[in-house]
Structures are given as C-alpha cells and as structure tokens.
Design a protein around this motif. Structure first.
Motif, mmCIF file in Angstrom:
data_model
loop_
_atom_site.group_PDB
_atom_site.id
_atom_site.type_symbol
_atom_site.label_atom_id
_atom_site.label_comp_id
_atom_site.label_asym_id
_atom_site.label_seq_id
_atom_site.Cartn_x
_atom_site.Cartn_y
_atom_site.Cartn_z
ATOM 1 N N LYS A 46 -5.622 6.247 4.343
ATOM 2 C CA LYS A 46 -7.050 6.099 4.072
ATOM 3 C C LYS A 46 -7.618 4.875 4.792
ATOM 4 C CE LYS A 46 -10.161 6.195 0.055
ATOM 5 N NZ LYS A 46 -10.198 6.221 -1.428
ATOM 6 N N LYS A 47 -6.872 3.780 4.768
ATOM 7 C CA LYS A 47 -7.304 2.543 5.426
ATOM 8 C C LYS A 47 -7.377 2.714 6.944
ATOM 9 C CE LYS A 47 -5.740 -2.208 6.254
ATOM 10 N NZ LYS A 47 -7.104 -2.790 6.220
ATOM 11 N N PHE A 48 -6.331 3.301 7.535
ATOM 12 C CA PHE A 48 -6.301 3.472 8.995
ATOM 13 C C PHE A 48 -7.385 4.437 9.470
ATOM 14 C CE2 PHE A 48 -1.559 2.226 9.650
ATOM 15 C CZ PHE A 48 -1.925 0.892 9.594
ATOM 16 N N TYR A 49 -7.601 5.526 8.703
ATOM 17 C CA TYR A 49 -8.641 6.483 9.090
ATOM 18 C C TYR A 49 -10.026 5.839 9.034
ATOM 19 C CZ TYR A 49 -5.553 10.615 9.067
ATOM 20 O OH TYR A 49 -4.585 11.542 9.353
ATOM 21 N N LYS A 50 -10.221 4.981 8.047
ATOM 22 C CA LYS A 50 -11.541 4.368 7.858
ATOM 23 C C LYS A 50 -11.760 3.171 8.779
ATOM 24 C CE LYS A 50 -14.563 2.424 4.290
ATOM 25 N NZ LYS A 50 -14.685 2.100 2.842
ATOM 26 N N ASP A 51 -10.771 2.270 8.830
ATOM 27 C CA ASP A 51 -10.946 0.998 9.549
ATOM 28 C C ASP A 51 -10.374 0.999 10.959
ATOM 29 O OD1 ASP A 51 -12.071 0.102 7.202
ATOM 30 O OD2 ASP A 51 -10.186 -0.764 6.462
ATOM 31 N N GLY A 52 -9.524 1.986 11.261
ATOM 32 C CA GLY A 52 -8.867 1.973 12.557
ATOM 33 C C GLY A 52 -7.727 0.976 12.594
ATOM 34 N N VAL A 53 -7.245 0.681 13.791
ATOM 35 C CA VAL A 53 -6.103 -0.213 13.976
ATOM 36 C C VAL A 53 -6.386 -1.170 15.133
ATOM 37 C CG1 VAL A 53 -3.633 -0.357 14.490
ATOM 38 C CG2 VAL A 53 -4.514 1.602 13.221
ATOM 39 N N ASP A 54 -6.088 -2.445 14.930
ATOM 40 C CA ASP A 54 -6.196 -3.438 16.014
ATOM 41 C C ASP A 54 -4.828 -3.659 16.633
ATOM 42 O OD1 ASP A 54 -8.919 -3.988 15.852
ATOM 43 O OD2 ASP A 54 -8.629 -5.380 14.185
ATOM 44 N N MET A 55 -4.788 -3.685 17.954
ATOM 45 C CA MET A 55 -3.539 -3.961 18.673
ATOM 46 C C MET A 55 -3.755 -5.135 19.616
ATOM 47 S SD MET A 55 -1.221 -1.639 17.791
ATOM 48 C CE MET A 55 -0.078 -1.447 19.139
ATOM 49 N N LYS A 56 -2.790 -6.040 19.638
ATOM 50 C CA LYS A 56 -2.849 -7.182 20.560
ATOM 51 C C LYS A 56 -2.022 -6.882 21.798
ATOM 52 C CE LYS A 56 -3.698 -10.972 17.306
ATOM 53 N NZ LYS A 56 -3.142 -12.224 16.751
ATOM 54 N N LEU A 74 0.839 -1.189 0.000
ATOM 55 C CA LEU A 74 0.000 0.000 0.000
ATOM 56 C C LEU A 74 0.878 1.243 0.000
ATOM 57 C CD1 LEU A 74 -2.664 -0.912 2.741
ATOM 58 C CD2 LEU A 74 -3.014 -0.942 0.275
ATOM 59 N N SER A 75 0.464 2.256 -0.721
ATOM 60 C CA SER A 75 1.158 3.540 -0.666
ATOM 61 C C SER A 75 0.823 4.221 0.652
ATOM 62 C CB SER A 75 0.709 4.436 -1.828
ATOM 63 O OG SER A 75 -0.660 4.792 -1.657
#
Length: 529
Positions: free
Chosen positions: A34-44, A27-28
């Motif tokens: 765009k992906k992080f703003y839309k989907d957020g981020v999962d952290m373990k 991904l650029s």
C-alpha cells in the motif's frame, strides 16, 4: 566459494538489520504494498570518479506503473521513473480514462500490460484489414459435477444430470492469411497489441474466398460486428470480440484502429509453435501420471526405461541428449566441444563420471513423473473451418454446415498431422488436475484441413460444436492454450474410461463483485487478493 560469499553477505545484512531494528518501522506485506503503490520508491544512484571518490549522488523517484500479466505466478510490479510515468501510463492504457468511483481496476490491470509483452518479432497488419466478428456459443448437455457455494459460503460439489455446458467456439483465436504469415514461424503466432491478444493460425484465407465467392470475389463484402463493410479480398486476419479486450471499456472501433496506426500497425509476435526437445517424444508430468491406473504403469514407463538404457549404452544417443538440452547453466556444450575436438575424450574418466551423474539426474526426473511417450504439446484451435464459413456472412447458423467434424458418441473429434488418421488420442490440458479433465479424442483427417490450413505438426484442431471440450479442459480457450497429446495405447484406453466414468467439473462459484475506486489503495487491495 561464490556461494559462501553470498551467504556471508546475507548473514551480515541480517546482523546489521537486527542491530539497527529500532531505526525501522515494522510493516506487513500488505502495508508495504500500500505504501509503495501510494508513495512510490526513492533510489539513490552514486557515481564515482576513477579514484573511487564520490562525484555525484542522484536521488530518483519511481512510481508503480503496472503489474505483469503473470501476477498469479510471479507477482511482478513494474516501477518507472516519475517523469516518464504519465506518458507511459497513457500509452499502456491507450488513453483510456477511468472514473473516480466504480472503476474497472481489475480489467485495466489485466489488459493494459499486453502491449508491454516481450516479443520475438513483429508483423505489420492494417487494422482495417482485420475482420472482427461476434463470437458464437454452442451448448452440449451432459452429466457434470458443479462446484458451488452453499448458504454458509462453503464450497460444495453437486452432481447434475443433463447440464448445458457452453463452448465459446473461437475464444481467443484468429485465422491469419498465409500470404502475410512470417516465414520463420510455425503453424500459429501469438499476437499482441493495445488491449488485444490472439493466437493467429496459418490459413489460406484468400484462396478460400476466391473459391467460395467465385465470380463475385472482387466485389464481395462482409460486415463486421460494428457494421463496417470489408471487401473480402482485403481481409488478412479474422478474429472475434473475445480477442479485443478494449471492447470492455466502451471505446469505439475507430478509436482502437487509430492507436494501432500510431504504432505503425505493428503487432508483436510473442511466440510460435516449437517441437519438443526430444523430437517425436515428450515427457509427462506427475499430475498426468497420478491420474492413471497402477495396472497400466508397466507399459506406460516402457519407453522411458528403454531410453535410459540406450543413454547408458549408446554414446551417440547420449551426445544427442546433451545437444538437445544445452542451456546457460549446464556444461553440456563444453562436453560436446571437447568430444568434437578429441573423440577419445568420450572414453576419459571425467566424461564417464559426468555421464553417470547426468543419467542419474534423468532417472530422478523419471521417478518424479517425467515419463517419455510418443506425445507432443499441441496448441489448440477450435473448429477452424466453421470460423472460415462464419467469416463469409457473419451468420452464426452457418457454423453448423462445418462438415470437417461431427459429433461422436463417447469421444471428441479432432485433427492433427502429428498423429495418423483414425487414431484415438488422450489429451491432457495444462494445468491438469484430475481424471475428470482427461479428454478422449478421435483424430479424423479431412482434405479441407490440408487445403485451407497449414498447421504443421504442433497444432490440434478440436471440434467445439456439440462437445464439452472447454469445460472438460478447465475452461480452455484458444489464445495459445495447449494440451499434452499421446497415442500410447494404454493411456488412450484409460482416457476412454475416464471420459465415460468421470463427469466434467464446472466452476459455478460467483465471481468477485467488489466495487473499486480509482485509487492506489484499491490497486493495492486487488493485488493483495
């Protein structure tokens, strides 16, 4: 050894990434944002027992909450745990709901994070005791270089004579009564609250009102820009609409006051004025040095050259340098402690080698433009007495009765206790670009300043009426902007030449007129830019 371990880990991660490259989706940076703003981020999060065995694995989802106000410099985005997202966003945005289409995304991003600023202290101010007035514009005709776009959307620089430059007199500043000004602050405090930012300068507001209104003081009122009357005896802070960013979002004065009251009426103090580490001297930057003339440089560097020689010869001066420049990443505090424990340590081989290395680093900085002058970074306040007068009636014409400054041919008048009366000064606003930004000031003392203001030696009041001060200094405003100010004679003489010879540059490139929708994709689009 520690550095080598870090390098080994990086090499290992690169190897692991290349080995498993088929498991990743390329991904650029734009696509990733765009992906992080839309989907957020999962952290373990993995918790282990005392034996090191995995006890629990918890996956937490984070959503992008806001970007920092220093986006252009740092690019920081703050993500928050999803269950706190809605409540936090509502707090940051002061309950403001954006429409689905044609939303003010740029503005909401710039101002909603003001309430999250790091602070050094807080101050309680009832919002009803804040007098908010409409700011005033004054114009000054002079020769300029106008940077514009031509028909081909290319930048061009046009010379224009008698162009009307605008100063917004009190842009981003406030006057705060000395009775509530914190004892541990100096000259001014930078205040922030919901959609609000202003540099508040220490002023004897109530003393001025008592003398101005005399027998009518107890009953005298003044009307703010919203039509609300305030008893002058209750006013603790005076500011203008430019400090109140919530006005851009079509919400009422009472709405803002209610949100401030929810916070206990506390305003965050972000910073105050501080002396330079060298005391009465301050270092230039290479941008400032590059704007000067080679013919004057021998005199310009004299103070620095003498200081370096004194560091070499005088142990007391060198130890004082160490004391002034202690930080977490150097060993200066250790060296000072060893010298205090055993004064003979100063004669040891180790100390002498460290001293040599430290002075070499100072010489290197000197060669890259950090030249010492009798100078100070002074925080700017615009025509403060005119602002006091304006607060008595809200009539813009009264500012022309300000007799603390007058328009001077070839120079701009100022007042600062840092330098002597009737001295001429050179002023470099940060960021500094060129000779066209160099300002030539005339320091004029007036008893009114010391009577009604307590600025100390880190503030400079500049005449904004009938001058080109703001455009000359790259669109300077008064929300804690500062300028490197010196009385070094060669630099001051050259500043006079520059102010006469090099026209003020103005930015006439049209602002972004893009229309954004209230979506995560459009937030990402703005931050790409």
């Amino acid at each position: 050894h520690a550095l080598q371990n870090k390098l080994d880990k990086i090499v290992h991660l690169l190897y692991k990434t290349k080995k498993n490259r088929w498991n990743y989706v390329p991904l650029s940076k734009e696509e990733l944002r765009k992906k992080f703003y839309k989907d957020g981020v999962d952290m373990k999060y993995i918790s282990k027992n005392r034996k090191g065995e995995i006890k629990k694995i918890e996956k937490i989802h984070y959503k992008m909450l806001y970007r920092s106000t220093g986006k252009a410099k740092k690019g920081s985005c703050i993500f928050i745990r999803d269950k706190f997202f809605d409540k936090s966003l509502n707090f940051l945005r002061m309950g403001i709901q954006l429409p689905t289409s044609n939303a003010m995304l740029v503005e909401i991003s710039a101002y909603s994070s003001l309430i999250s600023s790091g602070i050094v202290d807080k101050l309680k101010i009832n919002p009803n005791n804040i007098l908010i007035l409409k700011d005033i514009n004054r114009y000054f005709k002079t020769n300029v270089i106008s940077v514009e776009l031509n028909d081909k959307k290319q930048c061009v620089a046009n010379k224009i004579e008698n162009y009307p430059l605008k100063n917004t007199l009190f842009d981003g500043q406030a006057l705060i009564d000395s009775e509530i000004f914190p004892d541990n602050a100096n000259g001014y405090i930078l205040l922030r609250q919901h959609f609000c930012k202003m540099a508040a300068f220490k002023t004897n507001i109530q003393q001025f009102y008592k003398e101005y209104f005399s027998a009518q003081y107890e009953t005298a009122t003044v009307t703010d820009m919203f039509g609300n009357k305030h008893f002058v005896k209750d006013i603790q802070l005076i500011t203008t609409d430019n400090a109140m960013k919530w006005l851009k979002f079509n919400i009422s004065y009472n709405y803002w006051c209610n949100w401030v009251e929810k916070n206990g009426c506390f305003f965050g103090i972000v910073k105050t004025a501080h002396k330079s580490k060298l005391g009465m001297q301050q270092k230039m930057s290479y941008q400032m040095v590059n704007s000067l003339d080679n013919a004057i440089m021998e005199n310009v560097v004299t103070t620095s050259a003498q200081y370096i020689e004194n560091l070499k010869k005088e142990d007391a001066i060198f130890l004082n340098y160490l004391k002034k420049n202690i930080n977490f990443s150097n060993d200066y505090e250790v060296l000072l402690s060893l010298c205090e424990y055993n004064p003979d340590f100063i004669n040891s081989t180790y100390f002498r080698l460290r001293k040599k290395k430290i002075i070499e680093s100072i010489i290197y900085k000197f060669r890259t433009g950090e030249i010492i002058q009798n100078a100070e970074n002074l925080t700017v306040v615009g025509s403060p007495y005119a602002m006091l007068l304006y607060s008595t009636c809200g009539n813009p014409n009264i500012v022309d009765m300000d007799d603390t400054f007058c328009c001077e041919q070839g120079a701009i008048q100022c007042f600062t206790n840092r330098f002597f009366d009737d001295e001429y000064l050179a002023f470099f606003r940060s960021p500094f670009n060129s000779k066209n930004n160099l300002m030539y000031l005339h320091n004029v003392y007036n008893e009114t300043f010391n009577k009604y203001f307590d600025f100390g030696k880190q503030i400079i009041a500049i005449n904004m009426i009938g001058t080109d001060a703001q455009d000359r200094c790259n669109g300077m405003d008064m929300d804690s902007d500062f300028g490197y100010t010196t009385n070094q004679s060669d630099i001051v003489s050259y500043a006079k030449i520059c102010y006469k010879k090099y026209p003020t540059i103005i930015n006439n490139i049209p602002k972004d007129k893009n229309i954004y929708n209230n979506t995560t994709d459009d937030f990402a689009k703005i931050d790409h830019t």
